[in-house]
Design a protein around this motif. Structure first.
Motif, PDB file in Angstrom:
ATOM      1  N   UNK A 225       0.822  -1.209   0.000  1.00 29.90           N
ATOM      2  CA  UNK A 225       0.000   0.000   0.000  1.00 29.90           C
ATOM      3  C   UNK A 225       0.862   1.268   0.000  1.00 29.90           C
ATOM      4  N   UNK A 226       1.659   1.474  -1.038  1.00 33.92           N
ATOM      5  CA  UNK A 226       2.572   2.629  -1.077  1.00 33.92           C
ATOM      6  C   UNK A 226       1.877   3.978  -1.013  1.00 33.92           C
ATOM      7  N   UNK A 227       0.620   4.042  -1.425  1.00 35.58           N
ATOM      8  CA  UNK A 227      -0.100   5.319  -1.351  1.00 35.58           C
ATOM      9  C   UNK A 227      -0.235   5.787   0.094  1.00 35.58           C
ATOM     10  N   UNK A 228      -0.119   4.850   1.045  1.00 36.38           N
ATOM     11  CA  UNK A 228      -0.125   5.189   2.473  1.00 36.38           C
ATOM     12  C   UNK A 228       1.268   5.085   3.073  1.00 36.38           C
ATOM     13  N   UNK A 229       2.010   4.045   2.694  1.00 40.93           N
ATOM     14  CA  UNK A 229       3.328   3.789   3.274  1.00 40.93           C
ATOM     15  C   UNK A 229       4.357   4.811   2.831  1.00 40.93           C
ATOM     16  N   UNK A 230       4.195   5.329   1.598  1.00 39.27           N
ATOM     17  CA  UNK A 230       5.113   6.326   1.057  1.00 39.27           C
ATOM     18  C   UNK A 230       4.354   7.617   0.769  1.00 39.27           C
ATOM     19  N   UNK A 231       3.552   8.043   1.725  1.00 39.24           N
ATOM     20  CA  UNK A 231       2.655   9.172   1.504  1.00 39.24           C
ATOM     21  C   UNK A 231       3.340  10.523   1.677  1.00 39.24           C
ATOM     22  N   UNK A 232       4.572  10.524   2.159  1.00 41.10           N
ATOM     23  CA  UNK A 232       5.315  11.774   2.308  1.00 41.10           C
ATOM     24  C   UNK A 232       6.728  11.598   1.753  1.00 41.10           C
ATOM     25  N   UNK A 233       7.371  12.711   1.478  1.00 37.59           N
ATOM     26  CA  UNK A 233       8.750  12.660   0.974  1.00 37.59           C
ATOM     27  C   UNK A 233       9.682  12.038   2.007  1.00 37.59           C
ATOM     28  N   UNK A 234       9.421  12.326   3.288  1.00 38.52           N
ATOM     29  CA  UNK A 234      10.271  11.770   4.342  1.00 38.52           C
ATOM     30  C   UNK A 234      10.107  10.258   4.443  1.00 38.52           C
ATOM     31  N   UNK A 235       8.885   9.754   4.322  1.00 38.17           N
ATOM     32  CA  UNK A 235       8.681   8.312   4.347  1.00 38.17           C
ATOM     33  C   UNK A 235       9.356   7.654   3.147  1.00 38.17           C
ATOM     34  N   UNK A 236       9.189   8.253   1.982  1.00 36.69           N
ATOM     35  CA  UNK A 236       9.809   7.708   0.772  1.00 36.69           C
ATOM     36  C   UNK A 236      11.318   7.676   0.915  1.00 36.69           C
TER      37      UNK A 236
END
Length: 285
Positions: A225-236
């Motif tokens: 679920x990258x739309x939630x897991x990578x939802x910010x630049x910091x998470x990405x």
């Protein structure tokens, strides 16, 4: 509870091949690094060897593999400049209930069989998804042991109070699968307010920052679920900071499709008759 599997379905096999064939032509290689003994003398760890994933494919070979997969699956061909050997990211689109978890777990086992990769991290956005994946791994354990002839592997949920599992992840020469919430290592706004991430802090008993041991293994990272897991630049950026060989993004509802390798959406599922049952994490079982 034990489930009898009929074997993966055709569309699941197509998705697995799309994931695995990115590294087609890769030799089985081994890379080692040193895991130092901790300074805390009450812990009976000695300096040890760590085992890491390694690839020797040329950038051109990876580009050719990716474009071949996309042509086979009738998808837009990626610009070669968007397939960065040092930042490999791919998307797999699968409708909910068609076996996404089964696909990426079997892909893990296949990548080990074909290329010798051993270190895998599954990053999730929430506790509920983490627990669901862990349950899926539990239910498919006997199935994969049978299919892959008892190839030894271990899966576990990251627990900041049990960092010996992180050390084992680094030092084991067998398949290791870590399931972890992105919040456990993301350098998000909470950190600025004084909140600590044990994963990012030096640990005397471990003899290193936990994340350093993960980075040294060059893991293959699967993002659910990258739309939630990578939802910010910091998470990405935090996921990239795991130093992965590749990142595979799995979702039914991608916000951003990066180098899409395979698509099995709601229309495909309906046409294939896979939406005529109650959705589960395996598809048909």
């Amino acid at each position: 509870m034990k489930i009898q599997f009929e074997g993966n379905l055709d569309y699941q096999q197509d998705a697995i091949e799309a994931v695995v064939d990115v590294f087609k032509g890769q030799e089985k290689l081994q890379s080692n690094f040193t895991v130092l003994a901790p300074k805390d003398q009450t812990i009976d760890y000695e300096a040890d060897l760590g085992y890491a994933n390694k690839i020797n494919l040329l950038p051109k070979q990876i580009v050719e593999n990716v474009q071949t997969i996309q042509m086979k699956n009738g998808l837009r061909i990626s610009d070669p400049n968007k397939i960065d050997r040092n930042d490999l990211q791919f998307s797999i689109e699968m409708e909910t209930g068609t076996g996404k978890t089964y696909v990426f777990t079997r892909s893990i086992m296949e990548m080990n069989r074909k290329y010798g990769f051993k270190k895998f991290i599954i990053v999730v956005p929430s506790v509920s998804i983490r627990e669901g994946i862990n349950k899926s791994l539990e239910l498919t354990d006997d199935h994969f042991k049978k299919v892959f002839e008892n190839t030894p592997y271990k899966y576990f949920i990251y627990d900041s109070s049990n960092l010996s599992q992180v050390r084992d992840f680094a030092t084991s020469d067998q398949i290791r699968i870590m399931v972890i919430n992105v919040q456990a290592f993301s350098q998000d706004v909470d950190t600025a307010k004084g909140s600590k991430r044990i994963m990012l802090e030096y640990n005397d008993k471990l003899g290193a920052k936990p994340i350093s041991l993960l980075q040294d293994t060059n893991p293959i990272v699967i993002v659910d679920e990258p739309q939630s897991t990578m939802s910010s630049k910091l998470q990405t950026q935090s996921i990239k900071n795991l130093n992965p060989i590749a990142i595979y993004r799995f979702s039914a509802t991608h916000k951003e499709k990066v180098n899409l390798l395979y698509k099995f959406d709601a229309i495909d599922a309906y046409n294939d008759g896979k939406l005529n049952f109650v959705p589960d994490r395996f598809g048909k079982i």
